[in-house]
Each structure stands twice: as C-alpha cells, then as structure tokens.
Design a protein around this motif. Structure first.
Motif, PDB file in Angstrom:
ATOM      1  N   HIS A   2       0.787  -1.222   0.000  1.00 28.10           N
ATOM      2  CA  HIS A   2       0.000   0.000   0.000  1.00 28.10           C
ATOM      3  C   HIS A   2       0.825   1.281   0.000  1.00 28.10           C
ATOM      4  O   HIS A   2       0.308   2.331  -0.342  1.00 28.10           O
ATOM      5  CB  HIS A   2      -0.944   0.013   1.215  1.00 28.10           C
ATOM      6  CG  HIS A   2      -1.945  -1.104   1.190  1.00 28.10           C
ATOM      7  ND1 HIS A   2      -3.107  -1.034   0.474  1.00 28.10           N
ATOM      8  CD2 HIS A   2      -1.949  -2.322   1.778  1.00 28.10           C
ATOM      9  CE1 HIS A   2      -3.801  -2.148   0.636  1.00 28.10           C
ATOM     10  NE2 HIS A   2      -3.125  -2.950   1.405  1.00 28.10           N
ATOM     11  N   GLY A   3       2.085   1.209   0.427  1.00 27.79           N
ATOM     12  CA  GLY A   3       2.868   2.419   0.499  1.00 27.79           C
ATOM     13  C   GLY A   3       2.477   3.263   1.694  1.00 27.79           C
ATOM     14  O   GLY A   3       1.715   2.847   2.570  1.00 27.79           O
ATOM     15  N   PRO A   4       2.965   4.496   1.745  1.00 26.97           N
ATOM     16  CA  PRO A   4       2.743   5.343   2.916  1.00 26.97           C
ATOM     17  C   PRO A   4       1.349   5.945   2.941  1.00 26.97           C
ATOM     18  O   PRO A   4       0.654   6.015   1.922  1.00 26.97           O
ATOM     19  CB  PRO A   4       3.782   6.451   2.726  1.00 26.97           C
ATOM     20  CG  PRO A   4       3.869   6.593   1.226  1.00 26.97           C
ATOM     21  CD  PRO A   4       3.750   5.184   0.699  1.00 26.97           C
ATOM     22  N   ASN A   5       0.934   6.367   4.121  1.00 29.52           N
ATOM     23  CA  ASN A   5      -0.188   7.298   4.203  1.00 29.52           C
ATOM     24  C   ASN A   5       0.236   8.576   3.477  1.00 29.52           C
ATOM     25  O   ASN A   5       1.425   8.870   3.355  1.00 29.52           O
ATOM     26  CB  ASN A   5      -0.520   7.629   5.659  1.00 29.52           C
ATOM     27  CG  ASN A   5      -0.762   6.394   6.490  1.00 29.52           C
ATOM     28  OD1 ASN A   5      -1.570   5.545   6.138  1.00 29.52           O
ATOM     29  ND2 ASN A   5      -0.050   6.290   7.599  1.00 29.52           N
ATOM     30  N   VAL A   6      -0.739   9.357   3.023  1.00 28.97           N
ATOM     31  CA  VAL A   6      -0.431  10.591   2.300  1.00 28.97           C
ATOM     32  C   VAL A   6      -1.242  11.725   2.899  1.00 28.97           C
ATOM     33  O   VAL A   6      -2.473  11.642   2.991  1.00 28.97           O
ATOM     34  CB  VAL A   6      -0.754  10.464   0.797  1.00 28.97           C
ATOM     35  CG1 VAL A   6      -0.433  11.781   0.082  1.00 28.97           C
ATOM     36  CG2 VAL A   6       0.012   9.306   0.163  1.00 28.97           C
ATOM     37  N   VAL A   7      -0.551  12.774   3.317  1.00 30.22           N
ATOM     38  CA  VAL A   7      -1.198  13.985   3.820  1.00 30.22           C
ATOM     39  C   VAL A   7      -0.816  15.131   2.897  1.00 30.22           C
ATOM     40  O   VAL A   7       0.364  15.434   2.712  1.00 30.22           O
ATOM     41  CB  VAL A   7      -0.765  14.301   5.267  1.00 30.22           C
ATOM     42  CG1 VAL A   7      -1.282  15.672   5.696  1.00 30.22           C
ATOM     43  CG2 VAL A   7      -1.270  13.217   6.221  1.00 30.22           C
ATOM     44  N   LEU A   8      -1.821  15.747   2.303  1.00 32.40           N
ATOM     45  CA  LEU A   8      -1.622  16.864   1.388  1.00 32.40           C
ATOM     46  C   LEU A   8      -2.105  18.131   2.086  1.00 32.40           C
ATOM     47  O   LEU A   8      -3.285  18.263   2.400  1.00 32.40           O
ATOM     48  CB  LEU A   8      -2.404  16.615   0.106  1.00 32.40           C
ATOM     49  CG  LEU A   8      -2.237  17.556  -1.072  1.00 32.40           C
ATOM     50  CD1 LEU A   8      -0.765  17.754  -1.430  1.00 32.40           C
ATOM     51  CD2 LEU A   8      -2.991  17.013  -2.282  1.00 32.40           C
ATOM     52  N   ILE A   9      -1.184  19.049   2.370  1.00 30.21           N
ATOM     53  CA  ILE A   9      -1.492  20.317   3.029  1.00 30.21           C
ATOM     54  C   ILE A   9      -1.426  21.421   1.980  1.00 30.21           C
ATOM     55  O   ILE A   9      -0.386  21.611   1.338  1.00 30.21           O
ATOM     56  CB  ILE A   9      -0.512  20.621   4.174  1.00 30.21           C
ATOM     57  CG1 ILE A   9      -0.533  19.500   5.217  1.00 30.21           C
ATOM     58  CG2 ILE A   9      -0.853  21.964   4.826  1.00 30.21           C
ATOM     59  CD1 ILE A   9       0.509  19.671   6.322  1.00 30.21           C
ATOM     60  N   ILE A  10      -2.545  22.138   1.809  1.00 36.40           N
ATOM     61  CA  ILE A  10      -2.619  23.164   0.772  1.00 36.40           C
ATOM     62  C   ILE A  10      -3.019  24.498   1.401  1.00 36.40           C
ATOM     63  O   ILE A  10      -4.132  24.647   1.908  1.00 36.40           O
ATOM     64  CB  ILE A  10      -3.640  22.788  -0.315  1.00 36.40           C
ATOM     65  CG1 ILE A  10      -3.350  21.379  -0.856  1.00 36.40           C
ATOM     66  CG2 ILE A  10      -3.606  23.812  -1.451  1.00 36.40           C
ATOM     67  CD1 ILE A  10      -4.414  20.861  -1.796  1.00 36.40           C
TER      68      ILE A  10
ATOM     69  N   LEU B 291       3.755  10.173   4.000  1.00 31.78           N
ATOM     70  CA  LEU B 291       4.280  11.158   3.063  1.00 31.78           C
ATOM     71  C   LEU B 291       3.464  12.432   3.216  1.00 31.78           C
ATOM     72  O   LEU B 291       2.236  12.409   3.067  1.00 31.78           O
ATOM     73  CB  LEU B 291       4.154  10.629   1.633  1.00 31.78           C
ATOM     74  CG  LEU B 291       4.525  11.582   0.501  1.00 31.78           C
ATOM     75  CD1 LEU B 291       6.037  11.753   0.430  1.00 31.78           C
ATOM     76  CD2 LEU B 291       3.983  11.078  -0.833  1.00 31.78           C
ATOM     77  N   VAL B 292       4.127  13.532   3.532  1.00 34.68           N
ATOM     78  CA  VAL B 292       3.462  14.832   3.646  1.00 34.68           C
ATOM     79  C   VAL B 292       3.929  15.711   2.490  1.00 34.68           C
ATOM     80  O   VAL B 292       5.135  15.862   2.258  1.00 34.68           O
ATOM     81  CB  VAL B 292       3.775  15.522   4.993  1.00 34.68           C
ATOM     82  CG1 VAL B 292       3.134  16.911   5.046  1.00 34.68           C
ATOM     83  CG2 VAL B 292       3.280  14.670   6.158  1.00 34.68           C
ATOM     84  N   VAL B 293       2.970  16.273   1.762  1.00 31.83           N
ATOM     85  CA  VAL B 293       3.273  17.205   0.679  1.00 31.83           C
ATOM     86  C   VAL B 293       2.615  18.532   1.016  1.00 31.83           C
ATOM     87  O   VAL B 293       1.432  18.578   1.358  1.00 31.83           O
ATOM     88  CB  VAL B 293       2.757  16.687  -0.681  1.00 31.83           C
ATOM     89  CG1 VAL B 293       3.092  17.696  -1.782  1.00 31.83           C
ATOM     90  CG2 VAL B 293       3.356  15.325  -1.001  1.00 31.83           C
ATOM     91  N   TYR B 294       3.388  19.608   0.917  1.00 25.78           N
ATOM     92  CA  TYR B 294       2.894  20.954   1.240  1.00 25.78           C
ATOM     93  C   TYR B 294       3.076  21.882   0.040  1.00 25.78           C
ATOM     94  O   TYR B 294       4.124  21.870  -0.625  1.00 25.78           O
ATOM     95  CB  TYR B 294       3.651  21.543   2.441  1.00 25.78           C
ATOM     96  CG  TYR B 294       3.260  22.982   2.695  1.00 25.78           C
ATOM     97  CD1 TYR B 294       2.229  23.285   3.561  1.00 25.78           C
ATOM     98  CD2 TYR B 294       3.881  24.031   2.008  1.00 25.78           C
ATOM     99  CE1 TYR B 294       1.821  24.599   3.754  1.00 25.78           C
ATOM    100  CE2 TYR B 294       3.477  25.344   2.191  1.00 25.78           C
ATOM    101  CZ  TYR B 294       2.448  25.613   3.060  1.00 25.78           C
ATOM    102  OH  TYR B 294       2.031  26.910   3.233  1.00 25.78           O
ATOM    103  N   LEU B 295       2.069  22.736  -0.193  1.00 26.89           N
ATOM    104  CA  LEU B 295       2.169  23.814  -1.177  1.00 26.89           C
ATOM    105  C   LEU B 295       0.980  24.753  -0.994  1.00 26.89           C
ATOM    106  O   LEU B 295       0.098  24.479  -0.173  1.00 26.89           O
ATOM    107  CB  LEU B 295       2.199  23.277  -2.609  1.00 26.89           C
ATOM    108  CG  LEU B 295       0.908  22.728  -3.219  1.00 26.89           C
ATOM    109  CD1 LEU B 295       1.072  22.605  -4.748  1.00 26.89           C
ATOM    110  CD2 LEU B 295       0.515  21.381  -2.642  1.00 26.89           C
ATOM    111  N   ALA B 296       0.961  25.854  -1.724  1.00 31.50           N
ATOM    112  CA  ALA B 296      -0.175  26.783  -1.731  1.00 31.50           C
ATOM    113  C   ALA B 296      -0.899  26.681  -3.069  1.00 31.50           C
ATOM    114  O   ALA B 296      -0.300  26.343  -4.086  1.00 31.50           O
ATOM    115  CB  ALA B 296       0.280  28.214  -1.500  1.00 31.50           C
ATOM    116  N   ASP B 297      -2.208  26.981  -3.065  1.00 29.14           N
ATOM    117  CA  ASP B 297      -2.971  26.898  -4.315  1.00 29.14           C
ATOM    118  C   ASP B 297      -2.673  28.062  -5.243  1.00 29.14           C
ATOM    119  O   ASP B 297      -2.730  27.930  -6.463  1.00 29.14           O
ATOM    120  CB  ASP B 297      -4.471  26.793  -4.036  1.00 29.14           C
ATOM    121  CG  ASP B 297      -5.082  28.066  -3.443  1.00 29.14           C
ATOM    122  OD1 ASP B 297      -4.332  28.941  -2.958  1.00 29.14           O
ATOM    123  OD2 ASP B 297      -6.322  28.171  -3.442  1.00 29.14           O
ATOM    124  N   ASN B 298      -2.378  29.214  -4.701  1.00 33.17           N
ATOM    125  CA  ASN B 298      -1.949  30.384  -5.480  1.00 33.17           C
ATOM    126  C   ASN B 298      -1.455  31.451  -4.515  1.00 33.17           C
ATOM    127  O   ASN B 298      -1.651  31.352  -3.306  1.00 33.17           O
ATOM    128  CB  ASN B 298      -3.073  30.936  -6.372  1.00 33.17           C
ATOM    129  CG  ASN B 298      -4.330  31.327  -5.628  1.00 33.17           C
ATOM    130  OD1 ASN B 298      -5.349  30.650  -5.732  1.00 33.17           O
ATOM    131  ND2 ASN B 298      -4.304  32.417  -4.870  1.00 33.17           N
TER     132      ASN B 298
END
Length: 436
Positions: free
Chosen positions: A24-32, A264-271
């Motif tokens: 299954h791989g890692p859990n994924v948390v997407l912070i936007i 896995l945590v991925v961070y970015l802004a929408d704009n």
C-alpha cells in the motif's frame, strides 16, 4: 501458548505489517495553503511572518523553493493538484461558469448557472483523481477545506466535509471551510479511524487559510500590529501564523499516532496573494495574474527515512504532485499526466521548462478551454516568458523576465532579448497551442 508460538506469531505480524507497507505504500497527507504568497514564510526569508511548524517541515523534507502552480486561481489550481492535469486538460479553467458576472454567490438562483456548475462538477467527476486512483490500493480518503467539486464523493473521496448543495450555499467548500478556523477534529478523527482500522489513508487538508476573511485571533494579531503601519497587512500576517498553528496540530497528531515515518506529507499553496496595504484586497501582480506573486509557491515533500532533507532551487510545478504521490505508493501516473516525480532528480533536472496558463475568473465556454485563456507562461533556465492571449488580454505584449536577477519581475526584457523570447515562445507552443 508456548514461547515458540508467541515468537512465531510476532514474526507473522511483523511480516504482515511489512507486506502491508509494500502493498500500500505510505499514508499521504496533502497540506494546501489558500492565497499565500511564496515569500511569506520565515524559512523563505520573510523578516516578520512566523511559520515555525512549516519551517520545521521544510527542514525535514525536500524543499523546492522554486515551485509553481500553473494557474493563479483556486479552482483550476486545486483541480490540477488533485488530477495531475493542466486546466486545459481537466477543463476546470475558472472558478465559475459563464454568466456569473460577479454574482457567484447566487449560482443557485439561475438555471444557466446551476447547469454550468453541474457541468463543472461533472468534469471533476470524470477525472482520474488521486482519491480514485489510490482507492485501488485500498486507501481511505478524506476531504477537508476548499473544494470546488460539489459533494466530496465527486472527487472520489470515501469521506469528507463538503456537501456541495448549491441550494445550501455549496460552491467552494461549504461545511468543509470550518476546518482549521473552527475545528481540527474531523481530520484528526479520520486519521484515528484509519490507523485503528489498519487502512492506509489520503488526507486533503486545504483550509481556507490565510484566505479572507482575515479575522485572526487577537492573540496573533497583537504579534503583528506594531510590525507594520497597515492593519490589512497585520491581519494577513496573523492569518498565516494561525494557519501555521493548524499545520502543527495536524503534524503533531501524526507523531502522537506514531505514524510520522509511515506518512508522506506534501505541502504547497494553491496560489499567491500580495496584500494591498491600503485595503482588504489583493494587490496587482498576485492572485489571478501571470506573475510570480500569484503563481509561485514552495513545495515540500517529507517522508522520514525515505526522502533526504535538502533544498532545491530548480523550478518545479504542482503538476508534479500527483505523479510524486503515485510513485511513492508504487503506482504509475496516468498516460495523460505530464508532470514528473519530484523525488526523481534526473527527471526534475532534465525537464526543459515548467509551464502554466491563466484563465478568466468566469469561464467563457465550458467546453472550450482556449476561449477563457488570458495568458500562457514558461520558466526555463532562469528566464520567464508571459504570453498574453489577444482574445481575453487584448493590447498586451509578451513580457520577459530574468528571475535570478529580478525575482519580483520589475524589468521587462522582451525588447532587449528577442532571441530568448522566440526560444521560450517555441517551448510554450510545443507544450500547448490553443489554436490547434
């Protein structure tokens, strides 16, 4: 039970756990973040804004300081993150359907607007979104925060907060917009259910922060009130601080559940957002513009033990988020995805440019993305070219900036460097020709 049996049982459980991780791989948390300028973090060098929790995340992960979103408006930008497709591919070029004319809050009152909204939701429903793709591998998924796709189920989420009913105010998140500002409990409860159920999870955490209304707690506003003569800037900075606190609450919960190393945590802004110091609005050259004030964002990828902490200045894009997540869980991107795995250094460095497109706030024709186009742009080799579209940006000429020497795009070099303009124009036309 004998000691030998106990040892064997422990071994079986350990093997099952490792097999589960392999399968299954890692859990994924997407912070936007929402409406957040690329400069407005302490780790990016801002002298006043305090973002200790995002700073720590950046220090622990691969931090791409030159990240971009293709579109400087939330609906198309968020859809790109979710699908790994450009707006001209997923069709959600704009926030609202034709005929809105600034009355987007009343989209439930007219048939044409209701039909337009349903068509826009349908585009997302037909797309291979991350929740739908990850579901094949057994992932539970949860939507919280900004969401333009009607009900959360439209995007393939198994759980969520947004009902999407236009008659009840559903447009861009409705009940989901309580996350961060009023409560963190729904996302924390979802994590708990997933962990206790032994199921990998994907979390979409996209609070409407630091987005307006800029109404931070007084305790945070007090920190910034004397640091700027503008109350509008102080409120915006305090909103960033508040958003950073919510990120800390979420990341601390991963620690408390002892799943940080498996997530896995991925961070970015929408704009982006450049605060107008004189009024409660954004300044020019930020949101909805083709400039870095609206398009640029740091992108952070953290996976302890798997991703080496480092800082990368080469330009990347939010079009890369979906391929990166899929690669982490052992899946291939779809054939339509045009991004790269951010953790594949060769792919990142060999790409000649990153590209983007800016459209009208209200779509002109939902079935023809090119009808709403305002600008195309590319960043390559330290240069940025902006190409206006004559239909929706008449009378404007191409603009060229040398970003390394001029990061805030103050000196247009298009007339001085015609060969560079031609070079980047060819790259843009090869990427997407709206006339084709």
């Amino acid at each position: 039970m004998t000691r030998a049996c106990i040892v064997s049982l422990v071994a079986i459980v350990a093997w099952a756990g490792s097999a589960f991780a392999r399968d299954h791989g890692p859990n994924v948390v997407l912070i936007i973040a929402d409406d957040h300028a690329w400069t407005d973090y302490s780790f990016m060098g801002h002298p006043q804004v305090q973002t200790p929790r995002i700073d720590r995340l950046a220090a622990e992960g691969a931090t791409f300081r030159g990240g971009y979103v293709p579109s400087s408006l939330c609906s198309p930008s968020l859809a790109t993150i979710l699908t790994g497709l450009y707006a001209h591919q997923h069709m959600l070029t704009s926030n609202d359907p034709p005929g809105t004319s600034g009355g987007h809050a009343e989209t439930s009152s007219g048939r044409a607007l209701r039909d337009g909204r349903r068509r826009m939701v349908g585009f997302l429903e037909a797309a291979p979104t991350l929740p739908r793709l990850l579901a094949v591998r057994g992932y539970a998924s949860f939507q919280a925060g900004k969401w333009w796709g009607g009900n959360f189920r439209t995007g393939g989420f198994t759980e969520g907060m947004t009902h999407g009913d236009a008659a009840r105010g559903g447009r861009h998140g409705d009940d989901g917009l309580e996350i961060g500002r009023r409560t963190m409990q729904p996302v924390l409860d979802f994590i708990d259910r997933s962990v206790e159920g032994g199921r990998p999870f994907f979390l979409w955490y996209a609070p409407m922060m630091p987005h307006q209304p800029h109404d931070p707690p007084e305790r945070l506003l007090a920190k910034y009130r004397d640091r700027t003569p503008s109350q509008h800037v102080a409120k915006y900075w305090a909103m960033i601080d508040w958003f950073d606190e919510t990120c800390g609450t979420l990341l601390d919960h991963l620690d408390a559940r002892e799943i940080t190393d498996d997530t896995l945590v991925v961070y970015l802004a929408d704009n982006g957002w450049v605060q107008d110091p004189e009024a409660p609005r954004y300044a020019a050259r930020s949101k909805q513009s083709p400039y870095d004030g609206g398009l640029r964002t740091p992108i952070i990828v953290r996976w302890p033990g798997k991703v080496r902490p480092r800082t990368i200045d080469r330009p990347v894009s939010s079009i890369d988020v979906a391929p990166t997540i899929l690669a982490a869980v052992g899946m291939e991107p779809t054939s339509a995805m045009r991004g790269v795995d951010l953790l594949d250094s060769a792919a990142v460095t060999s790409r000649p440019a990153v590209f983007g497109e800016v459209f009208t706030h209200d779509a002109v024709d939902l079935e023809r993305p090119a009808s709403s186009l305002r600008f195309r742009w590319a960043v390559s080799g330290g240069w940025k070219l902006i190409l206006p579209d004559p239909r929706n940006s008449p009378g404007l000429a191409a603009e060229l900036y040398e970003l390394a020497a001029d990061p805030f795009e103050t000196r247009d070099l298009a007339r001085r460097e015609p060969a560079k303009v031609d070079e980047l124009r060819r790259l843009i036309e090869a990427w997407w020709d709206p006339k084709a």
